[in-house]
Design a protein around this motif. Structure first.
Motif, PDB file in Angstrom:
ATOM      1  N   ALA A  45       0.834  -1.203   0.000  1.00 36.18           N
ATOM      2  CA  ALA A  45       0.000   0.000   0.000  1.00 36.18           C
ATOM      3  C   ALA A  45       0.873   1.260   0.000  1.00 36.18           C
ATOM      4  O   ALA A  45       0.563   2.236  -0.686  1.00 36.18           O
ATOM      5  N   ALA A  46       1.956   1.242   0.769  1.00 34.87           N
ATOM      6  CA  ALA A  46       2.855   2.404   0.805  1.00 34.87           C
ATOM      7  C   ALA A  46       3.529   2.620  -0.547  1.00 34.87           C
ATOM      8  O   ALA A  46       3.632   3.759  -1.017  1.00 34.87           O
ATOM      9  N   ARG A  47       3.967   1.540  -1.185  1.00 40.25           N
ATOM     10  CA  ARG A  47       4.584   1.681  -2.514  1.00 40.25           C
ATOM     11  C   ARG A  47       3.582   2.206  -3.537  1.00 40.25           C
ATOM     12  O   ARG A  47       3.894   3.100  -4.326  1.00 40.25           O
ATOM     13  N   ASP A  48       2.362   1.664  -3.516  1.00 40.76           N
ATOM     14  CA  ASP A  48       1.344   2.119  -4.465  1.00 40.76           C
ATOM     15  C   ASP A  48       0.953   3.573  -4.215  1.00 40.76           C
ATOM     16  O   ASP A  48       0.749   4.343  -5.156  1.00 40.76           O
ATOM     17  N   ALA A  49       0.865   3.962  -2.946  1.00 39.09           N
ATOM     18  CA  ALA A  49       0.513   5.341  -2.618  1.00 39.09           C
ATOM     19  C   ALA A  49       1.620   6.308  -3.040  1.00 39.09           C
ATOM     20  O   ALA A  49       1.349   7.391  -3.579  1.00 39.09           O
ATOM     21  N   ALA A  50       2.879   5.938  -2.817  1.00 39.70           N
ATOM     22  CA  ALA A  50       3.999   6.802  -3.213  1.00 39.70           C
ATOM     23  C   ALA A  50       4.071   6.931  -4.728  1.00 39.70           C
ATOM     24  O   ALA A  50       4.326   8.024  -5.251  1.00 39.70           O
ATOM     25  N   ARG A  51       3.823   5.843  -5.420  1.00 40.93           N
ATOM     26  CA  ARG A  51       3.827   5.918  -6.889  1.00 40.93           C
ATOM     27  C   ARG A  51       2.713   6.827  -7.391  1.00 40.93           C
ATOM     28  O   ARG A  51       2.929   7.656  -8.277  1.00 40.93           O
ATOM     29  N   ALA A  52       1.519   6.677  -6.817  1.00 42.72           N
ATOM     30  CA  ALA A  52       0.399   7.532  -7.218  1.00 42.72           C
ATOM     31  C   ALA A  52       0.710   8.997  -6.909  1.00 42.72           C
ATOM     32  O   ALA A  52       0.433   9.884  -7.725  1.00 42.72           O
ATOM     33  N   TYR A  53       1.292   9.257  -5.747  1.00 46.72           N
ATOM     34  CA  TYR A  53       1.628  10.632  -5.360  1.00 46.72           C
ATOM     35  C   TYR A  53       2.668  11.230  -6.302  1.00 46.72           C
ATOM     36  O   TYR A  53       2.584  12.404  -6.677  1.00 46.72           O
TER      37      TYR A  53
END
Length: 109
Positions: A45-53
């Motif tokens: 979730a953290a990796r996906d959120a950072a990529r989206a950001y």
């Protein structure tokens, strides 16, 4: 072979005495599985959120979509100039000594 007269049913008594310990051990293994699963889910979730950001999208939505059923998103915070994201999630837990919260931070260059 015939059991001695005083030993009939001894195995049943020993099994009943050992059963609570086996149940506690099984619950601890199940809780360990939940903690590991929650940790892996928080990482993703953290990796996906950072990529989206980093791509200008909503990190909160990306983290929420990334989590499996049973793991709840508590908070998503962004930080720094390099698209850093801090994600806090909570997984299932049933042992009182275990906190089901996991926090992960990822910085996407």
């Amino acid at each position: 072979m015939r059991a001695r007269r005083g030993e009939t049913g001894a195995a049943s008594v020993e099994f009943v005495a050992l059963l609570p310990l086996l149940m506690i051990f099984a619950m601890m293994l199940l809780q360990l599985f939940f903690v590991v699963n929650t940790s892996f889910a928080a990482d993703q979730a953290a990796r996906d959120a950072a990529r989206a950001y980093s791509l200008g999208r909503s990190p909160h939505d990306a983290a929420r979509r990334s989590l499996p059923q049973g793991v709840s998103l508590i908070a998503v915070q962004t930080f720094g100039p390099d698209s850093g994201v801090r994600v806090e999630v909570e997984g299932p837990h049933f042992l009182p000594a275990v906190d089901g919260r996991v926090v992960r931070e990822v910085v996407m260059p």
